[in-house]
Motif scaffolding. Structure first.
Motif, PDB file in Angstrom:
ATOM      1  N   SER A 155      -1.839   4.719   7.274  1.00  0.00           N
ATOM      2  CA  SER A 155      -2.738   5.852   7.543  1.00  0.00           C
ATOM      3  C   SER A 155      -4.093   5.418   8.100  1.00  0.00           C
ATOM      4  O   SER A 155      -4.894   6.261   8.508  1.00  0.00           O
ATOM      5  N   LEU A 156      -4.356   4.111   8.127  1.00  0.00           N
ATOM      6  CA  LEU A 156      -5.655   3.637   8.602  1.00  0.00           C
ATOM      7  C   LEU A 156      -5.743   3.728  10.125  1.00  0.00           C
ATOM      8  O   LEU A 156      -4.890   3.201  10.832  1.00  0.00           O
ATOM      9  N   PRO A 157      -6.760   4.387  10.656  1.00  0.00           N
ATOM     10  CA  PRO A 157      -6.940   4.416  12.116  1.00  0.00           C
ATOM     11  C   PRO A 157      -7.188   3.004  12.644  1.00  0.00           C
ATOM     12  O   PRO A 157      -7.832   2.189  11.978  1.00  0.00           O
ATOM     13  N   GLU A 158      -6.685   2.724  13.806  1.00  0.00           N
ATOM     14  CA  GLU A 158      -6.833   1.383  14.381  1.00  0.00           C
ATOM     15  C   GLU A 158      -8.311   1.009  14.506  1.00  0.00           C
ATOM     16  O   GLU A 158      -8.692  -0.156  14.297  1.00  0.00           O
ATOM     17  N   SER A 159      -9.147   1.959  14.813  1.00  0.00           N
ATOM     18  CA  SER A 159     -10.569   1.678  15.008  1.00  0.00           C
ATOM     19  C   SER A 159     -11.285   1.312  13.704  1.00  0.00           C
ATOM     20  O   SER A 159     -12.383   0.769  13.735  1.00  0.00           O
ATOM     21  N   GLU A 160     -10.663   1.601  12.568  1.00  0.00           N
ATOM     22  CA  GLU A 160     -11.297   1.329  11.281  1.00  0.00           C
ATOM     23  C   GLU A 160     -10.737   0.086  10.594  1.00  0.00           C
ATOM     24  O   GLU A 160     -11.215  -0.286   9.516  1.00  0.00           O
ATOM     25  N   ALA A 184      -1.849 -16.575   5.093  1.00  0.00           N
ATOM     26  CA  ALA A 184      -3.088 -15.789   5.156  1.00  0.00           C
ATOM     27  C   ALA A 184      -2.992 -14.702   6.219  1.00  0.00           C
ATOM     28  O   ALA A 184      -3.376 -13.549   5.989  1.00  0.00           O
ATOM     29  N   ASP A 185      -2.491 -15.057   7.387  1.00  0.00           N
ATOM     30  CA  ASP A 185      -2.311 -14.079   8.457  1.00  0.00           C
ATOM     31  C   ASP A 185      -1.369 -12.968   8.013  1.00  0.00           C
ATOM     32  O   ASP A 185      -1.631 -11.781   8.245  1.00  0.00           O
ATOM     33  N   GLY A 186      -0.292 -13.353   7.321  1.00  0.00           N
ATOM     34  CA  GLY A 186       0.680 -12.368   6.873  1.00  0.00           C
ATOM     35  C   GLY A 186       0.106 -11.381   5.878  1.00  0.00           C
ATOM     36  O   GLY A 186       0.330 -10.171   5.981  1.00  0.00           O
ATOM     37  N   ILE A 187      -0.654 -11.871   4.896  1.00  0.00           N
ATOM     38  CA  ILE A 187      -1.184 -10.975   3.875  1.00  0.00           C
ATOM     39  C   ILE A 187      -2.303 -10.100   4.436  1.00  0.00           C
ATOM     40  O   ILE A 187      -2.455  -8.943   4.035  1.00  0.00           O
ATOM     41  N   ILE A 188      -3.068 -10.610   5.393  1.00  0.00           N
ATOM     42  CA  ILE A 188      -4.099  -9.786   6.038  1.00  0.00           C
ATOM     43  C   ILE A 188      -3.451  -8.611   6.752  1.00  0.00           C
ATOM     44  O   ILE A 188      -3.885  -7.456   6.625  1.00  0.00           O
ATOM     45  N   ARG A 189      -2.402  -8.893   7.518  1.00  0.00           N
ATOM     46  CA  ARG A 189      -1.707  -7.807   8.235  1.00  0.00           C
ATOM     47  C   ARG A 189      -1.049  -6.835   7.265  1.00  0.00           C
ATOM     48  O   ARG A 189      -1.077  -5.609   7.467  1.00  0.00           O
ATOM     49  N   MET A 190      -0.447  -7.363   6.194  1.00  0.00           N
ATOM     50  CA  MET A 190       0.215  -6.509   5.205  1.00  0.00           C
ATOM     51  C   MET A 190      -0.776  -5.559   4.544  1.00  0.00           C
ATOM     52  O   MET A 190      -0.430  -4.432   4.178  1.00  0.00           O
ATOM     53  N   ALA A 191      -2.031  -6.021   4.394  1.00  0.00           N
ATOM     54  CA  ALA A 191      -3.073  -5.197   3.767  1.00  0.00           C
ATOM     55  C   ALA A 191      -3.772  -4.277   4.763  1.00  0.00           C
ATOM     56  O   ALA A 191      -4.747  -3.604   4.399  1.00  0.00           O
ATOM     57  N   GLY A 192      -3.327  -4.260   6.002  1.00  0.00           N
ATOM     58  CA  GLY A 192      -3.916  -3.360   6.985  1.00  0.00           C
ATOM     59  C   GLY A 192      -5.096  -3.920   7.735  1.00  0.00           C
ATOM     60  O   GLY A 192      -5.785  -3.191   8.455  1.00  0.00           O
ATOM     61  N   GLY A 193      -5.353  -5.227   7.583  1.00  0.00           N
ATOM     62  CA  GLY A 193      -6.461  -5.843   8.302  1.00  0.00           C
ATOM     63  C   GLY A 193      -6.032  -6.469   9.612  1.00  0.00           C
ATOM     64  O   GLY A 193      -4.847  -6.481   9.961  1.00  0.00           O
ATOM     65  N   ILE A 194      -7.003  -6.988  10.337  1.00  0.00           N
ATOM     66  CA  ILE A 194      -6.770  -7.704  11.594  1.00  0.00           C
ATOM     67  C   ILE A 194      -7.270  -9.123  11.414  1.00  0.00           C
ATOM     68  O   ILE A 194      -8.421  -9.338  10.994  1.00  0.00           O
TER      69      ILE A 194
END
Length: 282
Positions: A155-160, A184-194
């Protein structure tokens, strides 16, 4: 090629051994493998573990044979295992060759830094322990948790979405940070981060200028001692960090290393915890 041939030899040995009887003296190498064994209800079959296997607490009572990538033949053979189950990357190669000659069955579980990777680990460990039904139940439970995280972050907008920099080390003021194809890259993406660093794979020492250009909004680190134990104010004042948006907002997230990067039974919870740390009110 040498490691591939050795793995094939070990797999053949494993199959012939299991034809006789299931193993009841198991050595676990790798924190996620150990967690999976306990989650399958087979902790009573463990007779030793490696240094990275620190969860659950009961694992710490087992003999420790050393670090996953620096195993000694003597340390492994001293606990007399009839099966070794290991994360990918155990070594050195010389130790694995000694174990082959000693005819100790060895299972290397597949690696992967996403939900499918976790489920593949569970299936591999379940097969090695002849607990396929238990593994299927655990995999179903884990899938439910992983799906819940994905639904939350979708549900997170890409811009946020936050730009996150995972820092492995700051020894000597030099930043060792994570690119792609890492836990680290995997868990960042899984949590909705970039991942703030996407132009290289693995871990790399970064220049101050490169960290500044990456412009991370959040710094992610393991909550361990040593250079990670510095107070946030001291860490954020490092020349490589002080110019970043993360330093300006004092955004540092620290989490237990095995919990954060293990990609085992607790990863859905870890990803949710990270997502909530990144996004207030999620």
């Amino acid at each position: 090629m040498r490691r591939t041939l050795l793995a094939a030899s070990l797999s053949a040995l494993l199959c012939s051994s299991f034809a006789a009887q299931a193993a009841d003296r198991v050595l676990s190498i790798g924190g996620s493998v150990t967690e999976i064994i306990y989650a399958l209800g087979a902790g009573d079959r463990l007779i030793a573990r490696d240094t990275t296997s620190t969860y659950p607490e009961a694992a710490n009572d087992l003999p420790n044979v050393g670090y996953i990538r620096a195993l000694s033949p003597e340390g492994v053979l001293s606990v007399d295992p009839d099966l070794i189950i290991s994360e990918a990357g155990a070594g050195p190669m010389e130790t694995l060759e000694v174990l082959t000659r000693a005819e100790i069955p060895f299972v290397e579980v597949p690696d992967g830094f996403d939900g499918a990777g976790i489920l593949a680990k569970v299936a591999a460990v379940g097969t090695a322990l002849e607990l396929e039904e238990e593994a299927a139940v655990l995999a179903e439970d884990l899938s439910t948790g992983l799906d819940a995280v994905a639904a939350k972050t979708a549900s997170l907008p890409e811009s946020e979405r936050k730009r996150v920099l995972f820092i492995l080390s700051t020894r000597g003021g030099r930043i060792m940070a994570s690119g792609t194809h890492t836990a680290a890259d995997g868990i960042i993406r899984m949590a909705g981060g970039i991942n703030a660093l996407s132009d290289f794979e693995g871990y790399k020492l970064m220049t101050d200028e490169a960290v500044s250009r990456a412009a991370p909004e959040v710094i992610l680190m393991m909550d361990r001692g040593g250079d990670h134990g510095a107070p946030d104010a001291e860490f954020l004042a490092l020349p490589a960090i002080v110019t970043t948006p993360a330093a300006k907002t004092k955004s540092v997230v620290r989490m237990n290393g095995l919990y954060l990067l293990g990609f085992g039974p607790r990863t859905a919870d870890a990803a949710m915890d990270l997502a909530r740390a990144l996004y207030e009110g999620l």
